[in-house]
Design an enzyme around this catalytic site. Structure first.
Site, PDB file in Angstrom:
ATOM      1  N   GLY A  60      63.629   6.892  31.763  1.00 52.18           N
ATOM      2  CA  GLY A  60      63.910   7.016  33.175  1.00 52.18           C
ATOM      3  C   GLY A  60      63.975   5.732  33.911  1.00 52.18           C
ATOM      4  NE  ARG A  61      59.248   3.212  32.860  1.00 55.21           N
ATOM      5  CZ  ARG A  61      58.253   2.919  32.057  1.00 55.21           C
ATOM      6  NH1 ARG A  61      57.706   1.738  31.770  1.00 55.21           N
ATOM      7  NH2 ARG A  61      57.946   3.794  31.087  1.00 55.21           N
ATOM      8  CD1 TRP A  62      67.549   1.452  28.570  1.00 55.49           C
ATOM      9  CD2 TRP A  62      69.071   3.332  29.302  1.00 55.49           C
ATOM     10  NE1 TRP A  62      69.082   1.292  28.291  1.00 55.49           N
ATOM     11  CE2 TRP A  62      69.800   2.428  28.600  1.00 55.49           C
ATOM     12  CE3 TRP A  62      69.466   4.512  29.901  1.00 55.49           C
ATOM     13  CZ2 TRP A  62      71.043   2.820  28.135  1.00 55.49           C
ATOM     14  CZ3 TRP A  62      70.939   4.570  29.490  1.00 55.49           C
ATOM     15  CH2 TRP A  62      71.570   3.788  28.638  1.00 55.49           C
ATOM     16  CD  GLU A  82      46.018  -1.431  12.486  1.00 56.08           C
ATOM     17  OE1 GLU A  82      46.439  -2.110  13.315  1.00 56.08           O
ATOM     18  OE2 GLU A  82      44.928  -1.327  11.893  1.00 56.08           O
ATOM     19  CG  ASP A 135      57.281   5.771  28.587  1.00 51.29           C
ATOM     20  OD1 ASP A 135      57.816   6.719  29.210  1.00 51.29           O
ATOM     21  OD2 ASP A 135      55.967   5.507  28.736  1.00 51.29           O
ATOM     22  NE  ARG A 159      62.836  10.980  35.510  1.00 46.65           N
ATOM     23  CZ  ARG A 159      62.007   9.893  35.263  1.00 46.65           C
ATOM     24  NH1 ARG A 159      61.750   8.955  35.731  1.00 46.65           N
ATOM     25  NH2 ARG A 159      61.133  10.250  33.954  1.00 46.65           N
ATOM     26  CG  HIS A 173      65.588  12.460  29.876  1.00 44.36           C
ATOM     27  ND1 HIS A 173      64.625  11.609  29.378  1.00 44.36           N
ATOM     28  CD2 HIS A 173      65.362  13.020  30.853  1.00 44.36           C
ATOM     29  CE1 HIS A 173      63.493  11.590  30.403  1.00 44.36           C
ATOM     30  NE2 HIS A 173      64.288  12.439  31.158  1.00 44.36           N
ATOM     31  CD  GLU A 193      49.284  16.159  29.588  1.00 44.57           C
ATOM     32  OE1 GLU A 193      50.079  15.745  28.770  1.00 44.57           O
ATOM     33  OE2 GLU A 193      47.894  16.403  29.237  1.00 44.57           O
ATOM     34  CB  SER A 236      50.322   9.169  27.299  1.00 47.67           C
ATOM     35  OG  SER A 236      50.377   8.231  27.846  1.00 47.67           O
ATOM     36  CG  LEU A 293      61.817  11.412   7.641  1.00 49.08           C
ATOM     37  CD1 LEU A 293      60.554  10.300   7.680  1.00 49.08           C
ATOM     38  CD2 LEU A 293      62.829  10.775   8.781  1.00 49.08           C
TER      39      LEU A 293
HETATM   40  C1  IPE Z   1      60.072   9.330  27.950  1.00 46.75           C
HETATM   41  O1  IPE Z   1      60.834   8.536  29.120  1.00 46.75           O
HETATM   42  C2  IPE Z   1      60.630  10.782  27.760  1.00 46.75           C
HETATM   43  C3  IPE Z   1      59.937  11.664  28.101  1.00 46.75           C
HETATM   44  C4  IPE Z   1      58.813  11.866  28.511  1.00 46.75           C
HETATM   45  C5  IPE Z   1      60.859  13.219  27.889  1.00 46.75           C
HETATM   46  P1  IPE Z   1      60.256   8.839  30.575  1.00 46.75           P
HETATM   47  O2  IPE Z   1      61.074   9.903  31.366  1.00 46.75           O
HETATM   48  O3  IPE Z   1      58.914   8.978  30.589  1.00 46.75           O
HETATM   49  O4  IPE Z   1      60.871   7.252  31.200  1.00 46.75           O
HETATM   50  P2  IPE Z   1      59.978   6.634  32.269  1.00 46.75           P
HETATM   51  O5  IPE Z   1      58.437   6.478  31.805  1.00 46.75           O
HETATM   52  O6  IPE Z   1      60.134   7.229  33.880  1.00 46.75           O
HETATM   53  O7  IPE Z   1      60.792   5.471  32.318  1.00 46.75           O
HETATM   54 MG    MG Z   2      57.336   7.667  30.746  1.00 47.42          MG
END
Ligand code: IPE
Ligand code: MG
Length: 228
Positions: A5-7, A189, A2, A15, A19, A49, A178, A113
């Site tokens: 997008g914020r990155w 854990e 996760d 966004r 990815h 989702e 989620s 793996l």
């Molecule tokens: C996770 O990063 C990647 C996928 C769900 C494909 P997000 O896209 O959810 O990034 P944020 O949560 O908006 O930062």
């Molecule tokens: Mg996210």
């Protein structure tokens, strides 16, 4: 995985840039797991989702998936990694399904793996899917309702060949499951890091595993029982 997008947002980018930069994290963590002798790594790449996101983002993610799978086959082979997938795969675009199948076929004899991609996946979907097949088996008298127990139930899950995870790592500081492996996470854990997924590297994986090593897993028992 996760925080893509914020990155991207923190860098003033779209966004999809996040990815794209998530792939180096996937590569590093997969290699890190292979080096440590981890047997199973399951990556939550796209949830049921996530189909509700803007269509441009969904399309971009699917294209990225196709290219990445194609480009990474060689590295998977080199690292003896077997590729696997869980989820409602029939809902993925055809080229995506084909690349995935091709990569799984090519790596199926690998013994290191097992890397599982959860695609169009949700824990509730997987459970409902199992229930449908159990009900169908019951209708055909292949199974008696009173015989159904945890082990039989598990054998109907799409992820039946993956043992329950010992450790769940969630990036970007979110404190939620989620809809990931809802059945399988019962005693897993959980490790949460504020790092956004595109910044996550082997050293972060090692930190997560060190944290895991300091946990006491009691599975409902008491400390004295576990330590005797
Ligand atoms: C996770 O990063 C990647 C996928 C769900 C494909 P997000 O896209 O959810 O990034 P944020 O949560 O908006 O930062
Ligand atoms: Mg996210």
């Amino acid at each position: 995985m996760d925080g893509n997008g914020r990155w991207a947002k923190s860098k003033g980018a779209a966004r999809i840039f996040g990815h794209k930069n998530a792939i180096s994290a996937v590569r590093d963590v997969t290699e890190g797991c292979a080096e440590l002798g981890v047997q199973y790594l399951t990556l939550y790449a796209f949830s049921t989702e996530n189909w509700s996101r803007p269509q441009t983002e969904v399309k971009g993610l699917m294209q990225l998936l196709v290219h990445t799978i194609k480009n990474e086959i060689k590295t998977l082979q080199k690292n003896n990694v077997k590729l696997n997938a869980i989820g409602e795969l029939s809902t993925l675009p055809n080229n995506c399904q084909n690349e995935l199948q091709e990569a799984m076929d090519q790596t199926k004899a690998n013994t290191g793996l097992t890397l599982t991609l959860a695609l169009s996946y949700s824990g509730r979907w997987e459970i409902v899917d199992a229930v449908k097949r159990i009900a169908a088996a019951a209708v055909k008298n292949e199974i008696k309702p009173e015989e159904i127990d945890s082990d039989i139930f598990r054998s109907f899950l799409m992820s039946k060949d993956i043992p329950d995870p010992e450790l769940l790592i969630r990036t970007s500081g979110e404190m939620r499951v989620s809809n990931f492996l809802m059945w399988q996470l019962a005693y897993t854990e959980i490790y949460i890091t504020p790092k956004l997924w595109p910044d996550f590297r082997k050293v972060d994986l090692h930190q997560a595993i060190e944290s895991y090593q300091n946990r006491e897993r009691r599975f409902g028992r008491i400390s004295e029982q576990v330590n005797s």
